[in-house]
Design an enzyme around this catalytic site. Structure first.
Site, PDB file in Angstrom:
ATOM      1  N   CYS A   2      32.492  49.464  26.284  1.00  0.00           N
ATOM      2  CA  CYS A   2      30.974  48.801  25.635  1.00  0.00           C
ATOM      3  C   CYS A   2      30.968  48.364  24.383  1.00  0.00           C
ATOM      4  O   CYS A   2      31.944  48.642  23.355  1.00  0.00           O
ATOM      5  CB  CYS A   2      30.246  50.470  25.489  1.00  0.00           C
ATOM      6  SG  CYS A   2      30.351  51.288  27.075  1.00  0.00           S
ATOM      7  N   ARG A  27      32.167  42.534  26.789  1.00  0.00           N
ATOM      8  CA  ARG A  27      33.018  43.798  26.381  1.00  0.00           C
ATOM      9  C   ARG A  27      31.899  44.892  27.019  1.00  0.00           C
ATOM     10  O   ARG A  27      32.411  45.594  27.951  1.00  0.00           O
ATOM     11  CB  ARG A  27      32.974  44.483  25.408  1.00  0.00           C
ATOM     12  CG  ARG A  27      33.398  43.450  24.376  1.00  0.00           C
ATOM     13  CD  ARG A  27      33.395  43.663  22.915  1.00  0.00           C
ATOM     14  NE  ARG A  27      34.136  45.393  22.200  1.00  0.00           N
ATOM     15  CZ  ARG A  27      34.381  45.897  21.675  1.00  0.00           C
ATOM     16  NH1 ARG A  27      35.565  45.048  21.019  1.00  0.00           N
ATOM     17  NH2 ARG A  27      34.916  47.177  21.613  1.00  0.00           N
ATOM     18  N   TRP A  76      29.358  49.429  29.678  1.00  0.00           N
ATOM     19  CA  TRP A  76      30.117  49.278  30.420  1.00  0.00           C
ATOM     20  C   TRP A  76      30.393  50.449  31.775  1.00  0.00           C
ATOM     21  O   TRP A  76      30.985  51.520  30.306  1.00  0.00           O
ATOM     22  CB  TRP A  76      31.445  48.395  30.719  1.00  0.00           C
ATOM     23  CG  TRP A  76      32.603  48.601  31.646  1.00  0.00           C
ATOM     24  CD1 TRP A  76      33.290  47.483  32.865  1.00  0.00           C
ATOM     25  CD2 TRP A  76      34.255  49.530  32.318  1.00  0.00           C
ATOM     26  NE1 TRP A  76      33.805  47.544  33.359  1.00  0.00           N
ATOM     27  CE2 TRP A  76      34.252  49.038  33.229  1.00  0.00           C
ATOM     28  CE3 TRP A  76      33.796  50.247  31.755  1.00  0.00           C
ATOM     29  CZ2 TRP A  76      35.363  49.712  33.798  1.00  0.00           C
ATOM     30  CZ3 TRP A  76      35.389  51.530  32.413  1.00  0.00           C
ATOM     31  CH2 TRP A  76      35.677  50.903  33.404  1.00  0.00           C
ATOM     32  N   ASN A 102      30.725  54.228  21.781  1.00  0.00           N
ATOM     33  CA  ASN A 102      31.127  53.326  22.905  1.00  0.00           C
ATOM     34  C   ASN A 102      32.506  53.968  22.619  1.00  0.00           C
ATOM     35  O   ASN A 102      32.580  54.480  21.678  1.00  0.00           O
ATOM     36  CB  ASN A 102      31.735  52.196  22.416  1.00  0.00           C
ATOM     37  CG  ASN A 102      32.836  51.516  22.452  1.00  0.00           C
ATOM     38  OD1 ASN A 102      33.079  51.509  23.585  1.00  0.00           O
ATOM     39  ND2 ASN A 102      33.851  50.788  22.135  1.00  0.00           N
ATOM     40  N   GLY A 103      32.915  54.824  24.262  1.00  0.00           N
ATOM     41  CA  GLY A 103      34.111  55.452  24.471  1.00  0.00           C
ATOM     42  C   GLY A 103      34.180  56.563  25.261  1.00  0.00           C
ATOM     43  O   GLY A 103      33.154  56.394  26.226  1.00  0.00           O
ATOM     44  N   GLU A 486      50.724  38.941  37.848  1.00  0.00           N
ATOM     45  CA  GLU A 486      49.760  37.843  37.608  1.00  0.00           C
ATOM     46  C   GLU A 486      48.623  37.018  38.055  1.00  0.00           C
ATOM     47  O   GLU A 486      47.102  37.315  37.561  1.00  0.00           O
ATOM     48  CB  GLU A 486      49.994  37.838  35.969  1.00  0.00           C
ATOM     49  CG  GLU A 486      48.990  36.506  35.792  1.00  0.00           C
ATOM     50  CD  GLU A 486      47.799  37.471  34.896  1.00  0.00           C
ATOM     51  OE1 GLU A 486      47.433  36.623  34.286  1.00  0.00           O
ATOM     52  OE2 GLU A 486      47.828  38.565  34.412  1.00  0.00           O
ATOM     53  N   LYS A 490      44.993  37.952  39.116  1.00  0.00           N
ATOM     54  CA  LYS A 490      43.594  37.056  38.420  1.00  0.00           C
ATOM     55  C   LYS A 490      42.955  36.729  39.892  1.00  0.00           C
ATOM     56  O   LYS A 490      41.508  36.461  39.609  1.00  0.00           O
ATOM     57  CB  LYS A 490      44.412  35.614  38.639  1.00  0.00           C
ATOM     58  CG  LYS A 490      44.843  35.145  36.758  1.00  0.00           C
ATOM     59  CD  LYS A 490      43.449  35.646  36.426  1.00  0.00           C
ATOM     60  CE  LYS A 490      43.923  35.319  34.450  1.00  0.00           C
ATOM     61  NZ  LYS A 490      44.454  36.828  34.290  1.00  0.00           N
ATOM     62  N   GLU A 493      40.593  40.001  39.923  1.00  0.00           N
ATOM     63  CA  GLU A 493      39.532  39.952  38.957  1.00  0.00           C
ATOM     64  C   GLU A 493      37.835  38.574  39.214  1.00  0.00           C
ATOM     65  O   GLU A 493      37.067  39.432  39.425  1.00  0.00           O
ATOM     66  CB  GLU A 493      40.017  39.762  37.560  1.00  0.00           C
ATOM     67  CG  GLU A 493      41.039  40.802  37.110  1.00  0.00           C
ATOM     68  CD  GLU A 493      41.310  40.114  35.992  1.00  0.00           C
ATOM     69  OE1 GLU A 493      41.358  40.614  35.066  1.00  0.00           O
ATOM     70  OE2 GLU A 493      42.202  39.228  35.788  1.00  0.00           O
ATOM     71  N   HIS A 509      61.451  45.209  53.715  1.00  0.00           N
ATOM     72  CA  HIS A 509      61.374  46.607  53.751  1.00  0.00           C
ATOM     73  C   HIS A 509      59.666  47.387  53.831  1.00  0.00           C
ATOM     74  O   HIS A 509      59.395  48.424  52.815  1.00  0.00           O
ATOM     75  CB  HIS A 509      62.091  47.254  52.692  1.00  0.00           C
ATOM     76  CG  HIS A 509      63.402  46.594  51.948  1.00  0.00           C
ATOM     77  ND1 HIS A 509      64.121  47.887  52.721  1.00  0.00           N
ATOM     78  CD2 HIS A 509      63.655  45.866  51.562  1.00  0.00           C
ATOM     79  CE1 HIS A 509      65.950  46.941  52.118  1.00  0.00           C
ATOM     80  NE2 HIS A 509      65.303  46.214  51.305  1.00  0.00           N
ATOM     81  N   LYS A 609      35.714  43.141  28.823  1.00  0.00           N
ATOM     82  CA  LYS A 609      37.113  42.496  28.224  1.00  0.00           C
ATOM     83  C   LYS A 609      37.704  43.012  27.885  1.00  0.00           C
ATOM     84  O   LYS A 609      39.116  43.597  28.259  1.00  0.00           O
ATOM     85  CB  LYS A 609      36.525  41.435  28.090  1.00  0.00           C
ATOM     86  CG  LYS A 609      37.376  40.472  26.564  1.00  0.00           C
ATOM     87  CD  LYS A 609      38.234  39.208  27.793  1.00  0.00           C
ATOM     88  CE  LYS A 609      39.366  38.582  26.983  1.00  0.00           C
ATOM     89  NZ  LYS A 609      39.952  37.475  27.833  1.00  0.00           N
TER      90      LYS A 609
END
Length: 614
Positions: A2, A27, A76, A102-103, A486, A490, A493, A509, A609
């Site tokens: 947040c 954020r 968030w 925030n937290g 990576e 992407k 996301e 396997h 973010k």
């Protein structure tokens, strides 16, 4: 995750708060809220909405809500659904205290039970709401706000940065920090508080970053800082400057697209910055050449994209410096046994320098007196302040949630540092070291030129076609495996397509059972001859099972090109330079698929973010 923003000064607060929230909306963007002390009535007024800061601005304007002191929030969700009732600000029983947070309050369940048993009424599902009620009790029991805050902050457990305003103290904004970032800015028209100084970039030219376990009383033109035990904390403001274009798209439709095209410059700036440090680099990272010669292991730690940069960095240090390297996910590392031994160093990687899991690892390592180095894009971050040494990238602010230029500049810094470690350790020659900067500049150019070579085909043909699939598999070997991971991240996301990465050698396997014509397989090639032959065998395996094969390969790899349904032929580079050449191409490919699907590219659902909670 947040963001909190506050202002106390001589101007109206609503525009300043809303501007700051807009700058930090990346954020968290589930909901937003604003509260202020009305200039005329000296009473709290507020608005909060599910959705964007733009919706909040409409609500604030419609309600004519404003005052010269205010606080704001973008959320968030961690506790409670993203609905208006759970949006901040939250209030005490009398609605005379408002907080934004925030937290995570880790003991919120116990506090809520205790408060509910004392007839306190809650209106949300959040952990944050308990803060307002804890403050309510403390302010009732102590006329002195200083004593009230000592009582309140020591009742809360967890990681938190919160702002509060009270009708009993209409001249003060309360600011509290424990394990979540918070800073105070000073400008001509007043004082500013925020999770990130970017929030007040247009207003303040000085900033102070609040230390761990401190609270502040923020007045119109000054601020007082205190430790949680009540002792005064003497802090000095420092000058701060901001990039003018940090929060502008500069003609691009999305920040992500802008940031993809900023990579060439960002890599170049990072190389130039590192080269200019010269011998000071050892002071920055806190290790002498003699200590580097004695190292027998280096650990690279990160989360998400920074975790994959750490994994790729493992190959750099082992190849260039002949130094045993291990990569770890920060979210898991804290819960594993820690084997303390001499001659080891730990590099923690975080774009923001505020990633909660990564910072907790740093704190754990520091407590064991192990040498820590922070690699980050933000020189004012907690990671820089708390690690023993630091290494800075020069990506500039990255606004899009999906990381692009932060990732490639992290790779740049790790490649450069590994080369310099190798030279100190007698593995890399002086001529090879001197050529490192030139090669990295070439990689930056190749990243962009490779992207441009396929740009129009991706837009017109490939993205519309691959947007139709519901799942994808990414394969790679050696340095190509973390790169495949990576790229799969992407895809998840941005497009919400289920994408999974595997080491190509692990196909037989188990993962081979997933292969079918409706699941494209994206294979990351290599210019290493032995690895290339193994990848050709993997390509033959998936094609034999009817797979649709996409290959990110290199010029002259005819055997692999013949097997592929879609082949991207990239310029030939050394094996460990492949991540630079392929990164921009794949980022753009995924971006265009997301664009075709109408996804929220800069603000993907459920994400934020800067991950400042564990």
């Amino acid at each position: 995750m947040c963001s909190v923003v506050g202002y106390n000064g001589s101007s109206s607060s609503s525009n300043i708060i809303l501007s700051g929230l807009s700058r930090l909306e990346y954020r968290g963007y589930d909901s937003a809220g604003f509260a202020c002390i009305d200039n005329r009535t000296q009473q709290l007024e507020y608005a909060k909405v599910q959705g964007s800061v733009e919706k909040l601005a409409q609500a604030v304007t419609a309600g004519s809500i404003d005052g010269i002191m205010g606080i704001g929030h973008t959320r968030w969700s961690t506790h409670g659904a993203p609905i208006a009732e759970n949006a901040h600000p939250h209030f005490d029983c009398t609605k005379t205290v408002a907080i934004v947070h925030n937290g995570i309050i880790e003991n919120h369940y116990e506090l809520r039970q205790e408060l509910a048993n004392s007839a306190h009424i809650f209106h949300s599902q959040t952990d944050s709401e308990v803060i307002a009620h804890v403050l309510e009790i403390a302010l009732e029991q102590h006329a002195d706000i200083h004593k009230a805050l000592i009582q309140a902050v020591n009742r809360l457990e967890g990681a938190f940065a919160f702002l509060a305003v009270s009708e009993k103290h209409p001249e003060i904004i309360i600011a509290v920090r424990k394990r979540s970032p918070l800073c105070v800015g000073k400008g001509v028209d007043g004082m500013y508080i925020a999770s990130d100084p970017l929030a007040f970039a247009s207003y303040a030219d000085q900033v102070v970053f609040m230390p761990e376990n401190t609270f502040a009383l923020v007045y119109k033109h000054n601020v007082e800082f205190f430790n949680f035990d009540g002792s005064e904390c003497f802090l000095s403001f420092q000058n701060i400057t901001f990039q003018d274009n940090a929060t502008n798209k500069n003609g691009f439709e999305h920040f992500m697209l802008k940031e993809i095209y900023e990579q060439k410059e960002a890599i170049g700036s990072t190389v130039n910055f590192l080269e200019e440090t010269g011998e000071l680099i050892w002071d920055y990272i806190g290790l002498t050449p003699e200590q580097i010669k004695k190292l027998d292991r280096i650990h690279l730690i990160g989360c998400g994209t920074s975790g994959y940069a750490a994994h790729i960095g493992q190959f750099f240090f082992e190849h260039f410096a002949m130094l045993k390297a291990d990569y770890h996910l920060a979210s898991e590392f804290r819960y594993m046994p820690l084997f303390v031994s001499p001659n080891q160093a730990y590099i923690a990687i975080s774009q923001s320098g505020e990633t909660a899991d990564t910072l907790e690892v740093i704190r754990m390592l520091n407590a064991s007196q192990l040498h820590t180095i922070g690699l980050t894009n933000v020189p004012t971050s907690s990671l820089v302040r708390e690690a023993d040494g630091f290494l800075l990238t020069q990506a500039g602010p990255e606004i899009s949630v999906a990381s692009t230029k932060a990732f490639t500049t992290q790779l740049t810094a790790l490649y450069w540092l590994a080369m310099h470690f190798g030279h100190v350790r007698g593995v890399v020659s002086k001529s090879t070291l001197d050529n490192t900067a030139r090669e990295l500049h070439i990689m930056a150019q190749l990243l962009e030129s490779t992207l441009d070579m396929y740009k129009f085909d991706i837009i017109q043909k490939y993205a519309p076609h691959y947007a139709q699939f519901k799942k994808m598999i990414f394969l790679g070997r050696h340095v190509g495996y973390p790169l495949a991971s990576e790229f799969a991240l992407k895809m998840k996301e941005l497009t919400y397509i289920f994408a999974q990465s595997y080491p190509a050698g692990e196909l037989k396997h188990g993962p081979l059972a997933l292969i079918d014509a409706q699941t494209p397989v994206i294979l990351i090639s290599s210019t290493d001859p032995l690895i290339y032959q193994k990848l050709v065998a993997n390509a033959q395996e998936v094609k034999a099972r009817g797979a649709h094969l996409v290959v990110l390969g290199f010029e002259g790899q005819h055997e692999l090109a013949q097997l592929a349904d879609l082949y991207f032929a990239c310029p030939v580079v050394k094996p460990l330079q492949a991540p630079f050449v392929l990164a921009g191409l794949m980022q753009f490919f995924v971006y265009q698929i997301a664009y075709q699907l109408g996804c929220s590219i800069d603000k993907p659902r459920n994400l934020a973010k800067s991950v400042t909670v564990e």
